[in-house]
Design a protein around this motif. Structure first.
Motif, PDB file in Angstrom:
ATOM      1  N   HIS A 272     -10.377   5.518  -6.361  1.00 35.46           N
ATOM      2  CA  HIS A 272     -10.334   4.152  -7.062  1.00 35.46           C
ATOM      3  C   HIS A 272      -9.022   3.848  -6.935  1.00 35.46           C
ATOM      4  O   HIS A 272      -7.830   4.671  -6.653  1.00 35.46           O
ATOM      5  N   THR A 273      -8.721   2.480  -7.043  1.00 33.89           N
ATOM      6  CA  THR A 273      -7.413   1.814  -6.864  1.00 33.89           C
ATOM      7  C   THR A 273      -7.037   0.784  -7.802  1.00 33.89           C
ATOM      8  O   THR A 273      -7.785   0.806  -8.876  1.00 33.89           O
ATOM      9  N   GLN A 274      -6.068   0.073  -7.801  1.00 32.28           N
ATOM     10  CA  GLN A 274      -5.538  -0.857  -8.681  1.00 32.28           C
ATOM     11  C   GLN A 274      -5.411  -0.525  -9.939  1.00 32.28           C
ATOM     12  O   GLN A 274      -4.768   0.744 -10.313  1.00 32.28           O
ATOM     13  N   GLU A 275      -5.933  -0.982 -11.094  1.00 32.02           N
ATOM     14  CA  GLU A 275      -5.660  -0.263 -12.414  1.00 32.02           C
ATOM     15  C   GLU A 275      -6.252   0.774 -12.568  1.00 32.02           C
ATOM     16  O   GLU A 275      -5.901   1.810 -13.343  1.00 32.02           O
ATOM     17  N   ALA A 276      -7.303   0.984 -11.800  1.00 31.78           N
ATOM     18  CA  ALA A 276      -8.205   2.104 -12.081  1.00 31.78           C
ATOM     19  C   ALA A 276      -7.542   3.474 -11.471  1.00 31.78           C
ATOM     20  O   ALA A 276      -7.761   4.638 -11.381  1.00 31.78           O
ATOM     21  N   LEU A 277      -6.129   3.390 -10.900  1.00 32.75           N
ATOM     22  CA  LEU A 277      -5.529   4.408 -10.216  1.00 32.75           C
ATOM     23  C   LEU A 277      -4.421   4.850 -11.155  1.00 32.75           C
ATOM     24  O   LEU A 277      -3.429   5.535 -10.981  1.00 32.75           O
ATOM     25  N   SER A 278      -4.078   4.087 -12.385  1.00 35.38           N
ATOM     26  CA  SER A 278      -2.949   4.194 -13.158  1.00 35.38           C
ATOM     27  C   SER A 278      -3.266   5.383 -14.223  1.00 35.38           C
ATOM     28  O   SER A 278      -4.388   6.155 -14.199  1.00 35.38           O
ATOM     29  N   HIS A 279      -2.016   5.737 -14.749  1.00 34.25           N
ATOM     30  CA  HIS A 279      -2.026   6.978 -15.802  1.00 34.25           C
ATOM     31  C   HIS A 279      -1.218   6.294 -16.885  1.00 34.25           C
ATOM     32  O   HIS A 279      -0.023   6.040 -16.732  1.00 34.25           O
ATOM     33  N   PRO A 280      -1.850   6.434 -18.073  1.00 33.27           N
ATOM     34  CA  PRO A 280      -3.021   6.812 -18.401  1.00 33.27           C
ATOM     35  C   PRO A 280      -4.172   5.895 -18.042  1.00 33.27           C
ATOM     36  O   PRO A 280      -3.894   4.795 -17.701  1.00 33.27           O
ATOM     37  N   PRO A 281      -5.224   6.632 -17.765  1.00 29.54           N
ATOM     38  CA  PRO A 281      -6.218   5.681 -17.090  1.00 29.54           C
ATOM     39  C   PRO A 281      -6.564   4.536 -17.690  1.00 29.54           C
ATOM     40  O   PRO A 281      -6.891   4.478 -18.735  1.00 29.54           O
ATOM     41  N   PRO A 334      -8.579  -3.538  -2.722  1.00 31.22           N
ATOM     42  CA  PRO A 334      -7.726  -3.241  -2.049  1.00 31.22           C
ATOM     43  C   PRO A 334      -6.493  -2.817  -2.980  1.00 31.22           C
ATOM     44  O   PRO A 334      -6.084  -3.343  -3.948  1.00 31.22           O
ATOM     45  N   ALA A 335      -5.592  -1.625  -2.513  1.00 29.23           N
ATOM     46  CA  ALA A 335      -4.639  -1.109  -3.262  1.00 29.23           C
ATOM     47  C   ALA A 335      -3.325  -2.061  -3.694  1.00 29.23           C
ATOM     48  O   ALA A 335      -3.199  -3.039  -2.982  1.00 29.23           O
ATOM     49  N   TYR A 336      -2.964  -1.863  -4.824  1.00 28.55           N
ATOM     50  CA  TYR A 336      -1.703  -2.582  -5.140  1.00 28.55           C
ATOM     51  C   TYR A 336      -0.696  -2.090  -3.913  1.00 28.55           C
ATOM     52  O   TYR A 336      -0.492  -0.723  -3.718  1.00 28.55           O
ATOM     53  N   ASP A 337       0.502  -2.935  -3.822  1.00 21.46           N
ATOM     54  CA  ASP A 337       1.382  -2.232  -2.850  1.00 21.46           C
ATOM     55  C   ASP A 337       2.282  -1.114  -3.715  1.00 21.46           C
ATOM     56  O   ASP A 337       2.438  -0.994  -4.944  1.00 21.46           O
ATOM     57  N   GLY A 338       2.304  -0.082  -2.845  1.00 21.14           N
ATOM     58  CA  GLY A 338       2.915   0.993  -3.234  1.00 21.14           C
ATOM     59  C   GLY A 338       1.725   2.261  -3.566  1.00 21.14           C
ATOM     60  O   GLY A 338       2.053   3.427  -3.552  1.00 21.14           O
ATOM     61  N   GLN A 339       0.330   1.888  -4.002  1.00 15.20           N
ATOM     62  CA  GLN A 339      -0.337   3.044  -4.280  1.00 15.20           C
ATOM     63  C   GLN A 339      -0.819   3.547  -2.881  1.00 15.20           C
ATOM     64  O   GLN A 339      -1.267   4.600  -2.942  1.00 15.20           O
ATOM     65  N   TRP A 340      -0.837   3.129  -1.560  1.00 20.26           N
ATOM     66  CA  TRP A 340      -1.138   3.851  -0.375  1.00 20.26           C
ATOM     67  C   TRP A 340      -0.273   5.028  -0.356  1.00 20.26           C
ATOM     68  O   TRP A 340      -0.549   6.050   0.168  1.00 20.26           O
ATOM     69  N   ARG A 341       1.137   4.529  -0.521  1.00 16.85           N
ATOM     70  CA  ARG A 341       2.123   5.505  -0.374  1.00 16.85           C
ATOM     71  C   ARG A 341       1.868   6.601  -1.641  1.00 16.85           C
ATOM     72  O   ARG A 341       1.986   7.848  -1.174  1.00 16.85           O
ATOM     73  N   LEU A 342       1.714   6.280  -2.455  1.00 16.77           N
ATOM     74  CA  LEU A 342       1.716   7.144  -3.803  1.00 16.77           C
ATOM     75  C   LEU A 342       0.379   8.196  -3.529  1.00 16.77           C
ATOM     76  O   LEU A 342       0.682   9.390  -3.823  1.00 16.77           O
ATOM     77  N   ALA A 343      -0.769   7.606  -2.978  1.00 16.77           N
ATOM     78  CA  ALA A 343      -1.943   8.635  -2.748  1.00 16.77           C
ATOM     79  C   ALA A 343      -1.539   9.420  -1.672  1.00 16.77           C
ATOM     80  O   ALA A 343      -2.027  10.755  -1.632  1.00 16.77           O
ATOM     81  N   ALA A 344      -0.630   8.908  -0.543  1.00 15.77           N
ATOM     82  CA  ALA A 344      -0.491   9.917   0.556  1.00 15.77           C
ATOM     83  C   ALA A 344       0.121  11.224   0.255  1.00 15.77           C
ATOM     84  O   ALA A 344       0.061  12.244   0.438  1.00 15.77           O
TER      85      ALA A 344
END
Length: 697
Positions: A272-281, A334-344
């Motif tokens: 999941h991406t966007q808000e669904a990748l945040s913490h807390p969920p 599509p991921a927010y900017d930064g989320q692709w890097r964070l996931a990697a």
């Protein structure tokens, strides 16, 4: 560190090989996976084989310095094979054949399939295995999504049953076949297997357990067969891999068994991406094929990485991660900017030696038109490619420092495929808001406990093995529903010798043949738990819990879905239900056992209760999680390089910036700047920093 993509020039609307490879090289990509769907192109008619079409792609990638994992193209068969040999098509549980027009719809145990599959594998290996670009071979692709229901496979299943159980009376006893007059006098009388959810007629859980084990064995044996062929052609510096589906994986694939027949395991990590990748969920996209249990938030990626290591290997490859978006025409996130890097970097922090996207370009036709690539259908620059390029350039500088990492872990989660199989056949939890059994009950329970300890910042690992548990101060068995007595004895011995064992609902209830135990629950675990029960209830709504003594509870703590009517037999109650009937039963109990402790959670904890229990367990086990003083959205984990130096990964799972005080001196791996104790690291939205600790060798 391998960083790259899957590449399908054969799907392109026009020839742009040189342009694509130039764009890849500019993005810092050094790895490509190719060839998994080329069988029909290489063999358009039986025996008319030409595998040279792979040559231009291999040569162009090699000139650019991009290494290649070559795939055996056996998961998607050519149409002529289904027409000339209709017997190769797999059957559904009700006996009707899977039609052509999909993928992974062949019976890979069928002799004709094996004959043609071996021939195409050998021709590709003979021609291209020794190409200097090829560093490894992937055998098949995401195997294990569908059970094999052919008559031949069923006959082999019966043969293995007879080999395991011996005389038919032993099978009658093991499966309780007096029930509904199912008693047999000969193995030939055994009815057809099959999952009731897919139209099969079997209703016996012991039968289903053996059938699911058998299906997983077939997948492992098939991959081992392919690996054996491929290894005849490989150099010593090349490897064999297979890409399991990340998380809980496919229903008929055993990650641990597959890991034993490959050299390097690989996993596909749609998330999941966007808000669904945040913490807390927060939020959560609609459920998809990779989200059956509802997991979302930052912990999904940590859990996938920790489960990847359950193959028995320290390191693994991530062969498919989200490019623009993965899921389908109504699932575009599509991921927010930064989320692709964070996931990697999160995958790397948990032991990934490769991060790759599925795939380079979005296809213009076919069923995965909207499972996007790095490039969209216009094949032009976009913000996904911009971020992929940033990661690629960072890894060009720092990738060697991030390879072969050993992720730290304080908490081990015990994974039980047998419990997953049985709780899928006879679910203990209902789909929320319905009376329908949730066939992902095991996954929901497991994910709930993993999230609880993630919320409390514990570093985790997932294991299928009962060996070496002593390394971990805490071991969690979220639902060890089915196992032999010896397995439960081993867990109690871990606690007796000083460990803290945490157990969830249904643990100890079944034996290893899928039979409810004829003793008070939780069966052989009862002496360690210090409590027992003989009644239990599903919960139609959450029940609040209150603390008894020593367990501070977060606001809103409650039990959901299930509760055991626990009766204390030496244990202490930590929390009880705030309920007019169930208030006499504890929700959470703990018991000193030998030098250690056993804590039993008799309900499915909501996030507040789960976190409260995890916090108490970690404190009792004297585990001090990293980053306890950091903002809630920031997580800190640690991994060790082969040279002994420790790396700290700081990740910010929020759209708000955060400030991180540095607890140790060191050097930033990504910026190459020295950092002193007490300095602050500024983490932007969805940002990551990696610190190599000074003097940690």
């Amino acid at each position: 560190m391998l960083y790259g993509i899957s590449y399908y020039p054969e799907y392109m609307p026009y020839d742009r090989l040189e342009q694509d490879v130039r764009m890849m090289r500019d993005a810092g990509i050094n790895y490509a996976r190719i060839g998994d769907s080329v069988w029909a192109m290489c063999e358009p008619a039986p025996g008319r084989i030409d595998v040279d079409l792979l040559g231009p792609t291999l040569e162009e990638l090699h000139r650019a310095g991009i290494q290649v994992v070559l795939c055996t193209p056996t998961y998607a068969i050519p149409s002529w094979l289904s027409l000339e040999h209709p017997e190769v098509m797999n059957s559904r549980a009700d006996g009707t054949p899977w039609p052509y027009g999909d993928r992974q719809n062949a019976d890979f145990t069928q002799p004709a399939y094996l004959f043609y599959a071996e021939r195409i594998i050998r021709r590709i290996m003979e021609r291209w295995a020794d190409h200097p670009a090829v560093i490894g071979v992937q055998v098949d692709n995401e195997t294990g999504g569908r059970a094999i229901h052919s008559e031949a496979a069923t006959r082999e299943f019966v043969r293995r049953l007879e080999e395991k159980f011996g005389g038919i009376e032993n099978l009658n006893e093991a499966w309780g076949l007096n029930f509904w007059s199912h008693r047999l006098t000969d193995y030939a009388q055994l009815w057809s297997p099959g999952d009731r959810a897919q139209g099969g007629g079997n209703s016996n859980p012991g039968y289903d357990l053996e059938w699911r084990r058998y299906q997983a064995d077939l997948v492992t044996e098939f991959l081992a067969w392919q690996a054996g062929i491929v290894r005849e052609y490989l150099r010593e510096d090349q490897f064999v891999t297979h890409d399991c589906v990340g998380g809980h994986g496919l229903p008929h694939s055993n990650r641990k068994a597959v890991g034993e027949v490959v050299d390097v395991p690989a996993e596909n990590f749609p998330h999941h991406t966007q808000e669904a990748l945040s913490h807390p969920p927060r939020g959560g996209h609609p459920p998809t094929y990779h989200d059956a249990s509802g997991i979302h938030g930052a912990y999904q990626l940590f859990q996938r990485g920790d489960m990847a290591r359950a193959s028995g290997h320290r390191n693994f490859l991530v062969t498919e991660m989200n490019p623009i978006s993965v899921g389908g025409p109504a699932h575009n996130f599509p991921a927010y900017d930064g989320q692709w890097r964070l996931a990697a970097y999160t995958c790397i922090s948990r032991g990934a030696n490769a991060v790759a996207y599925w795939h380079w370009h979005s296809t213009h036709h076919g069923s995965e038109t909207y499972s996007h690539g790095v490039l969209n259908h216009d094949l032009e620059e976009n913000r996904n490619l911009t971020e992929v390029r940033r990661i690629g350039h960072e890894l060009q500088r720092a990738g060697d420092q991030l390879t072969d990492l050993e992720a730290e872990a304080e908490v081990a989660f015990l994974y039980s495929p047998d419990s997953r199989y049985l709780l899928g056949f006879e679910p203990c939890l209902a789909v929320p808001g319905t009376a329908q059994g949730d066939r992902c009950s095991y996954e929901r329970i497991f994910d709930t406990f993993y999230r609880a300890f993630f919320d409390e910042r514990a570093q985790a690992t997932v294991t299928h093995s009962l060996e070496d548990l002593e390394k971990y101060p805490v071991v969690v068995a979220p639902s060890l529903y089915a196992a032999a007595d010896e397995s439960f004895d081993r867990l109690l011995n871990y606690a007796e010798q000083g460990g803290h064992l945490v157990l969830g609902i249904r643990s100890g209830y079944m034996d290893d043949l899928g039979r409810a135990r004829w003793e008070r629950a939780p069966g052989p675990l009862r002496p360690g738990v210090g409590a027992g029960y003989n009644l239990y209830s599903n919960l139609e709504s959450a029940i609040p819990v209150t603390s008894v003594d020593g367990l501070p509870l977060d606001e809103g703590a409650a039990g959901e879905g299930w509760m055991d009517e626990l009766v204390l037999e030496g244990a202490e109650a930590l929390a009880v239900y705030d309920h007019h009937e169930f208030g006499r039963f504890p929700a959470v109990v703990t018991n000193r056992y030998g030098k250690g402790r056993v804590t039993y959670v008799g309900t499915l904890p909501n996030a507040a209760l789960g976190r409260s229990v995890a916090r108490w367990v970690l404190a009792e086990a004297e585990v001090r999680p990293l980053g306890a003083d950091l903002p809630e959205s920031v997580r800190c984990t640690r991994a060790r390089r082969p040279d002994g130096r420790l790396l700290r990964f700081f990740t910010n799972w929020s759209s708000r910036a955060a400030t991180v005080p540095v607890p140790v001196a060191g050097r930033s791996v990504l910026s190459e700047e020295a950092v002193a104790i007490g300095e602050e690291i500024e983490l932007g939205p969805w940002d990551v920093a990696v610190l190599a600790e000074e003097g940690s060798r």
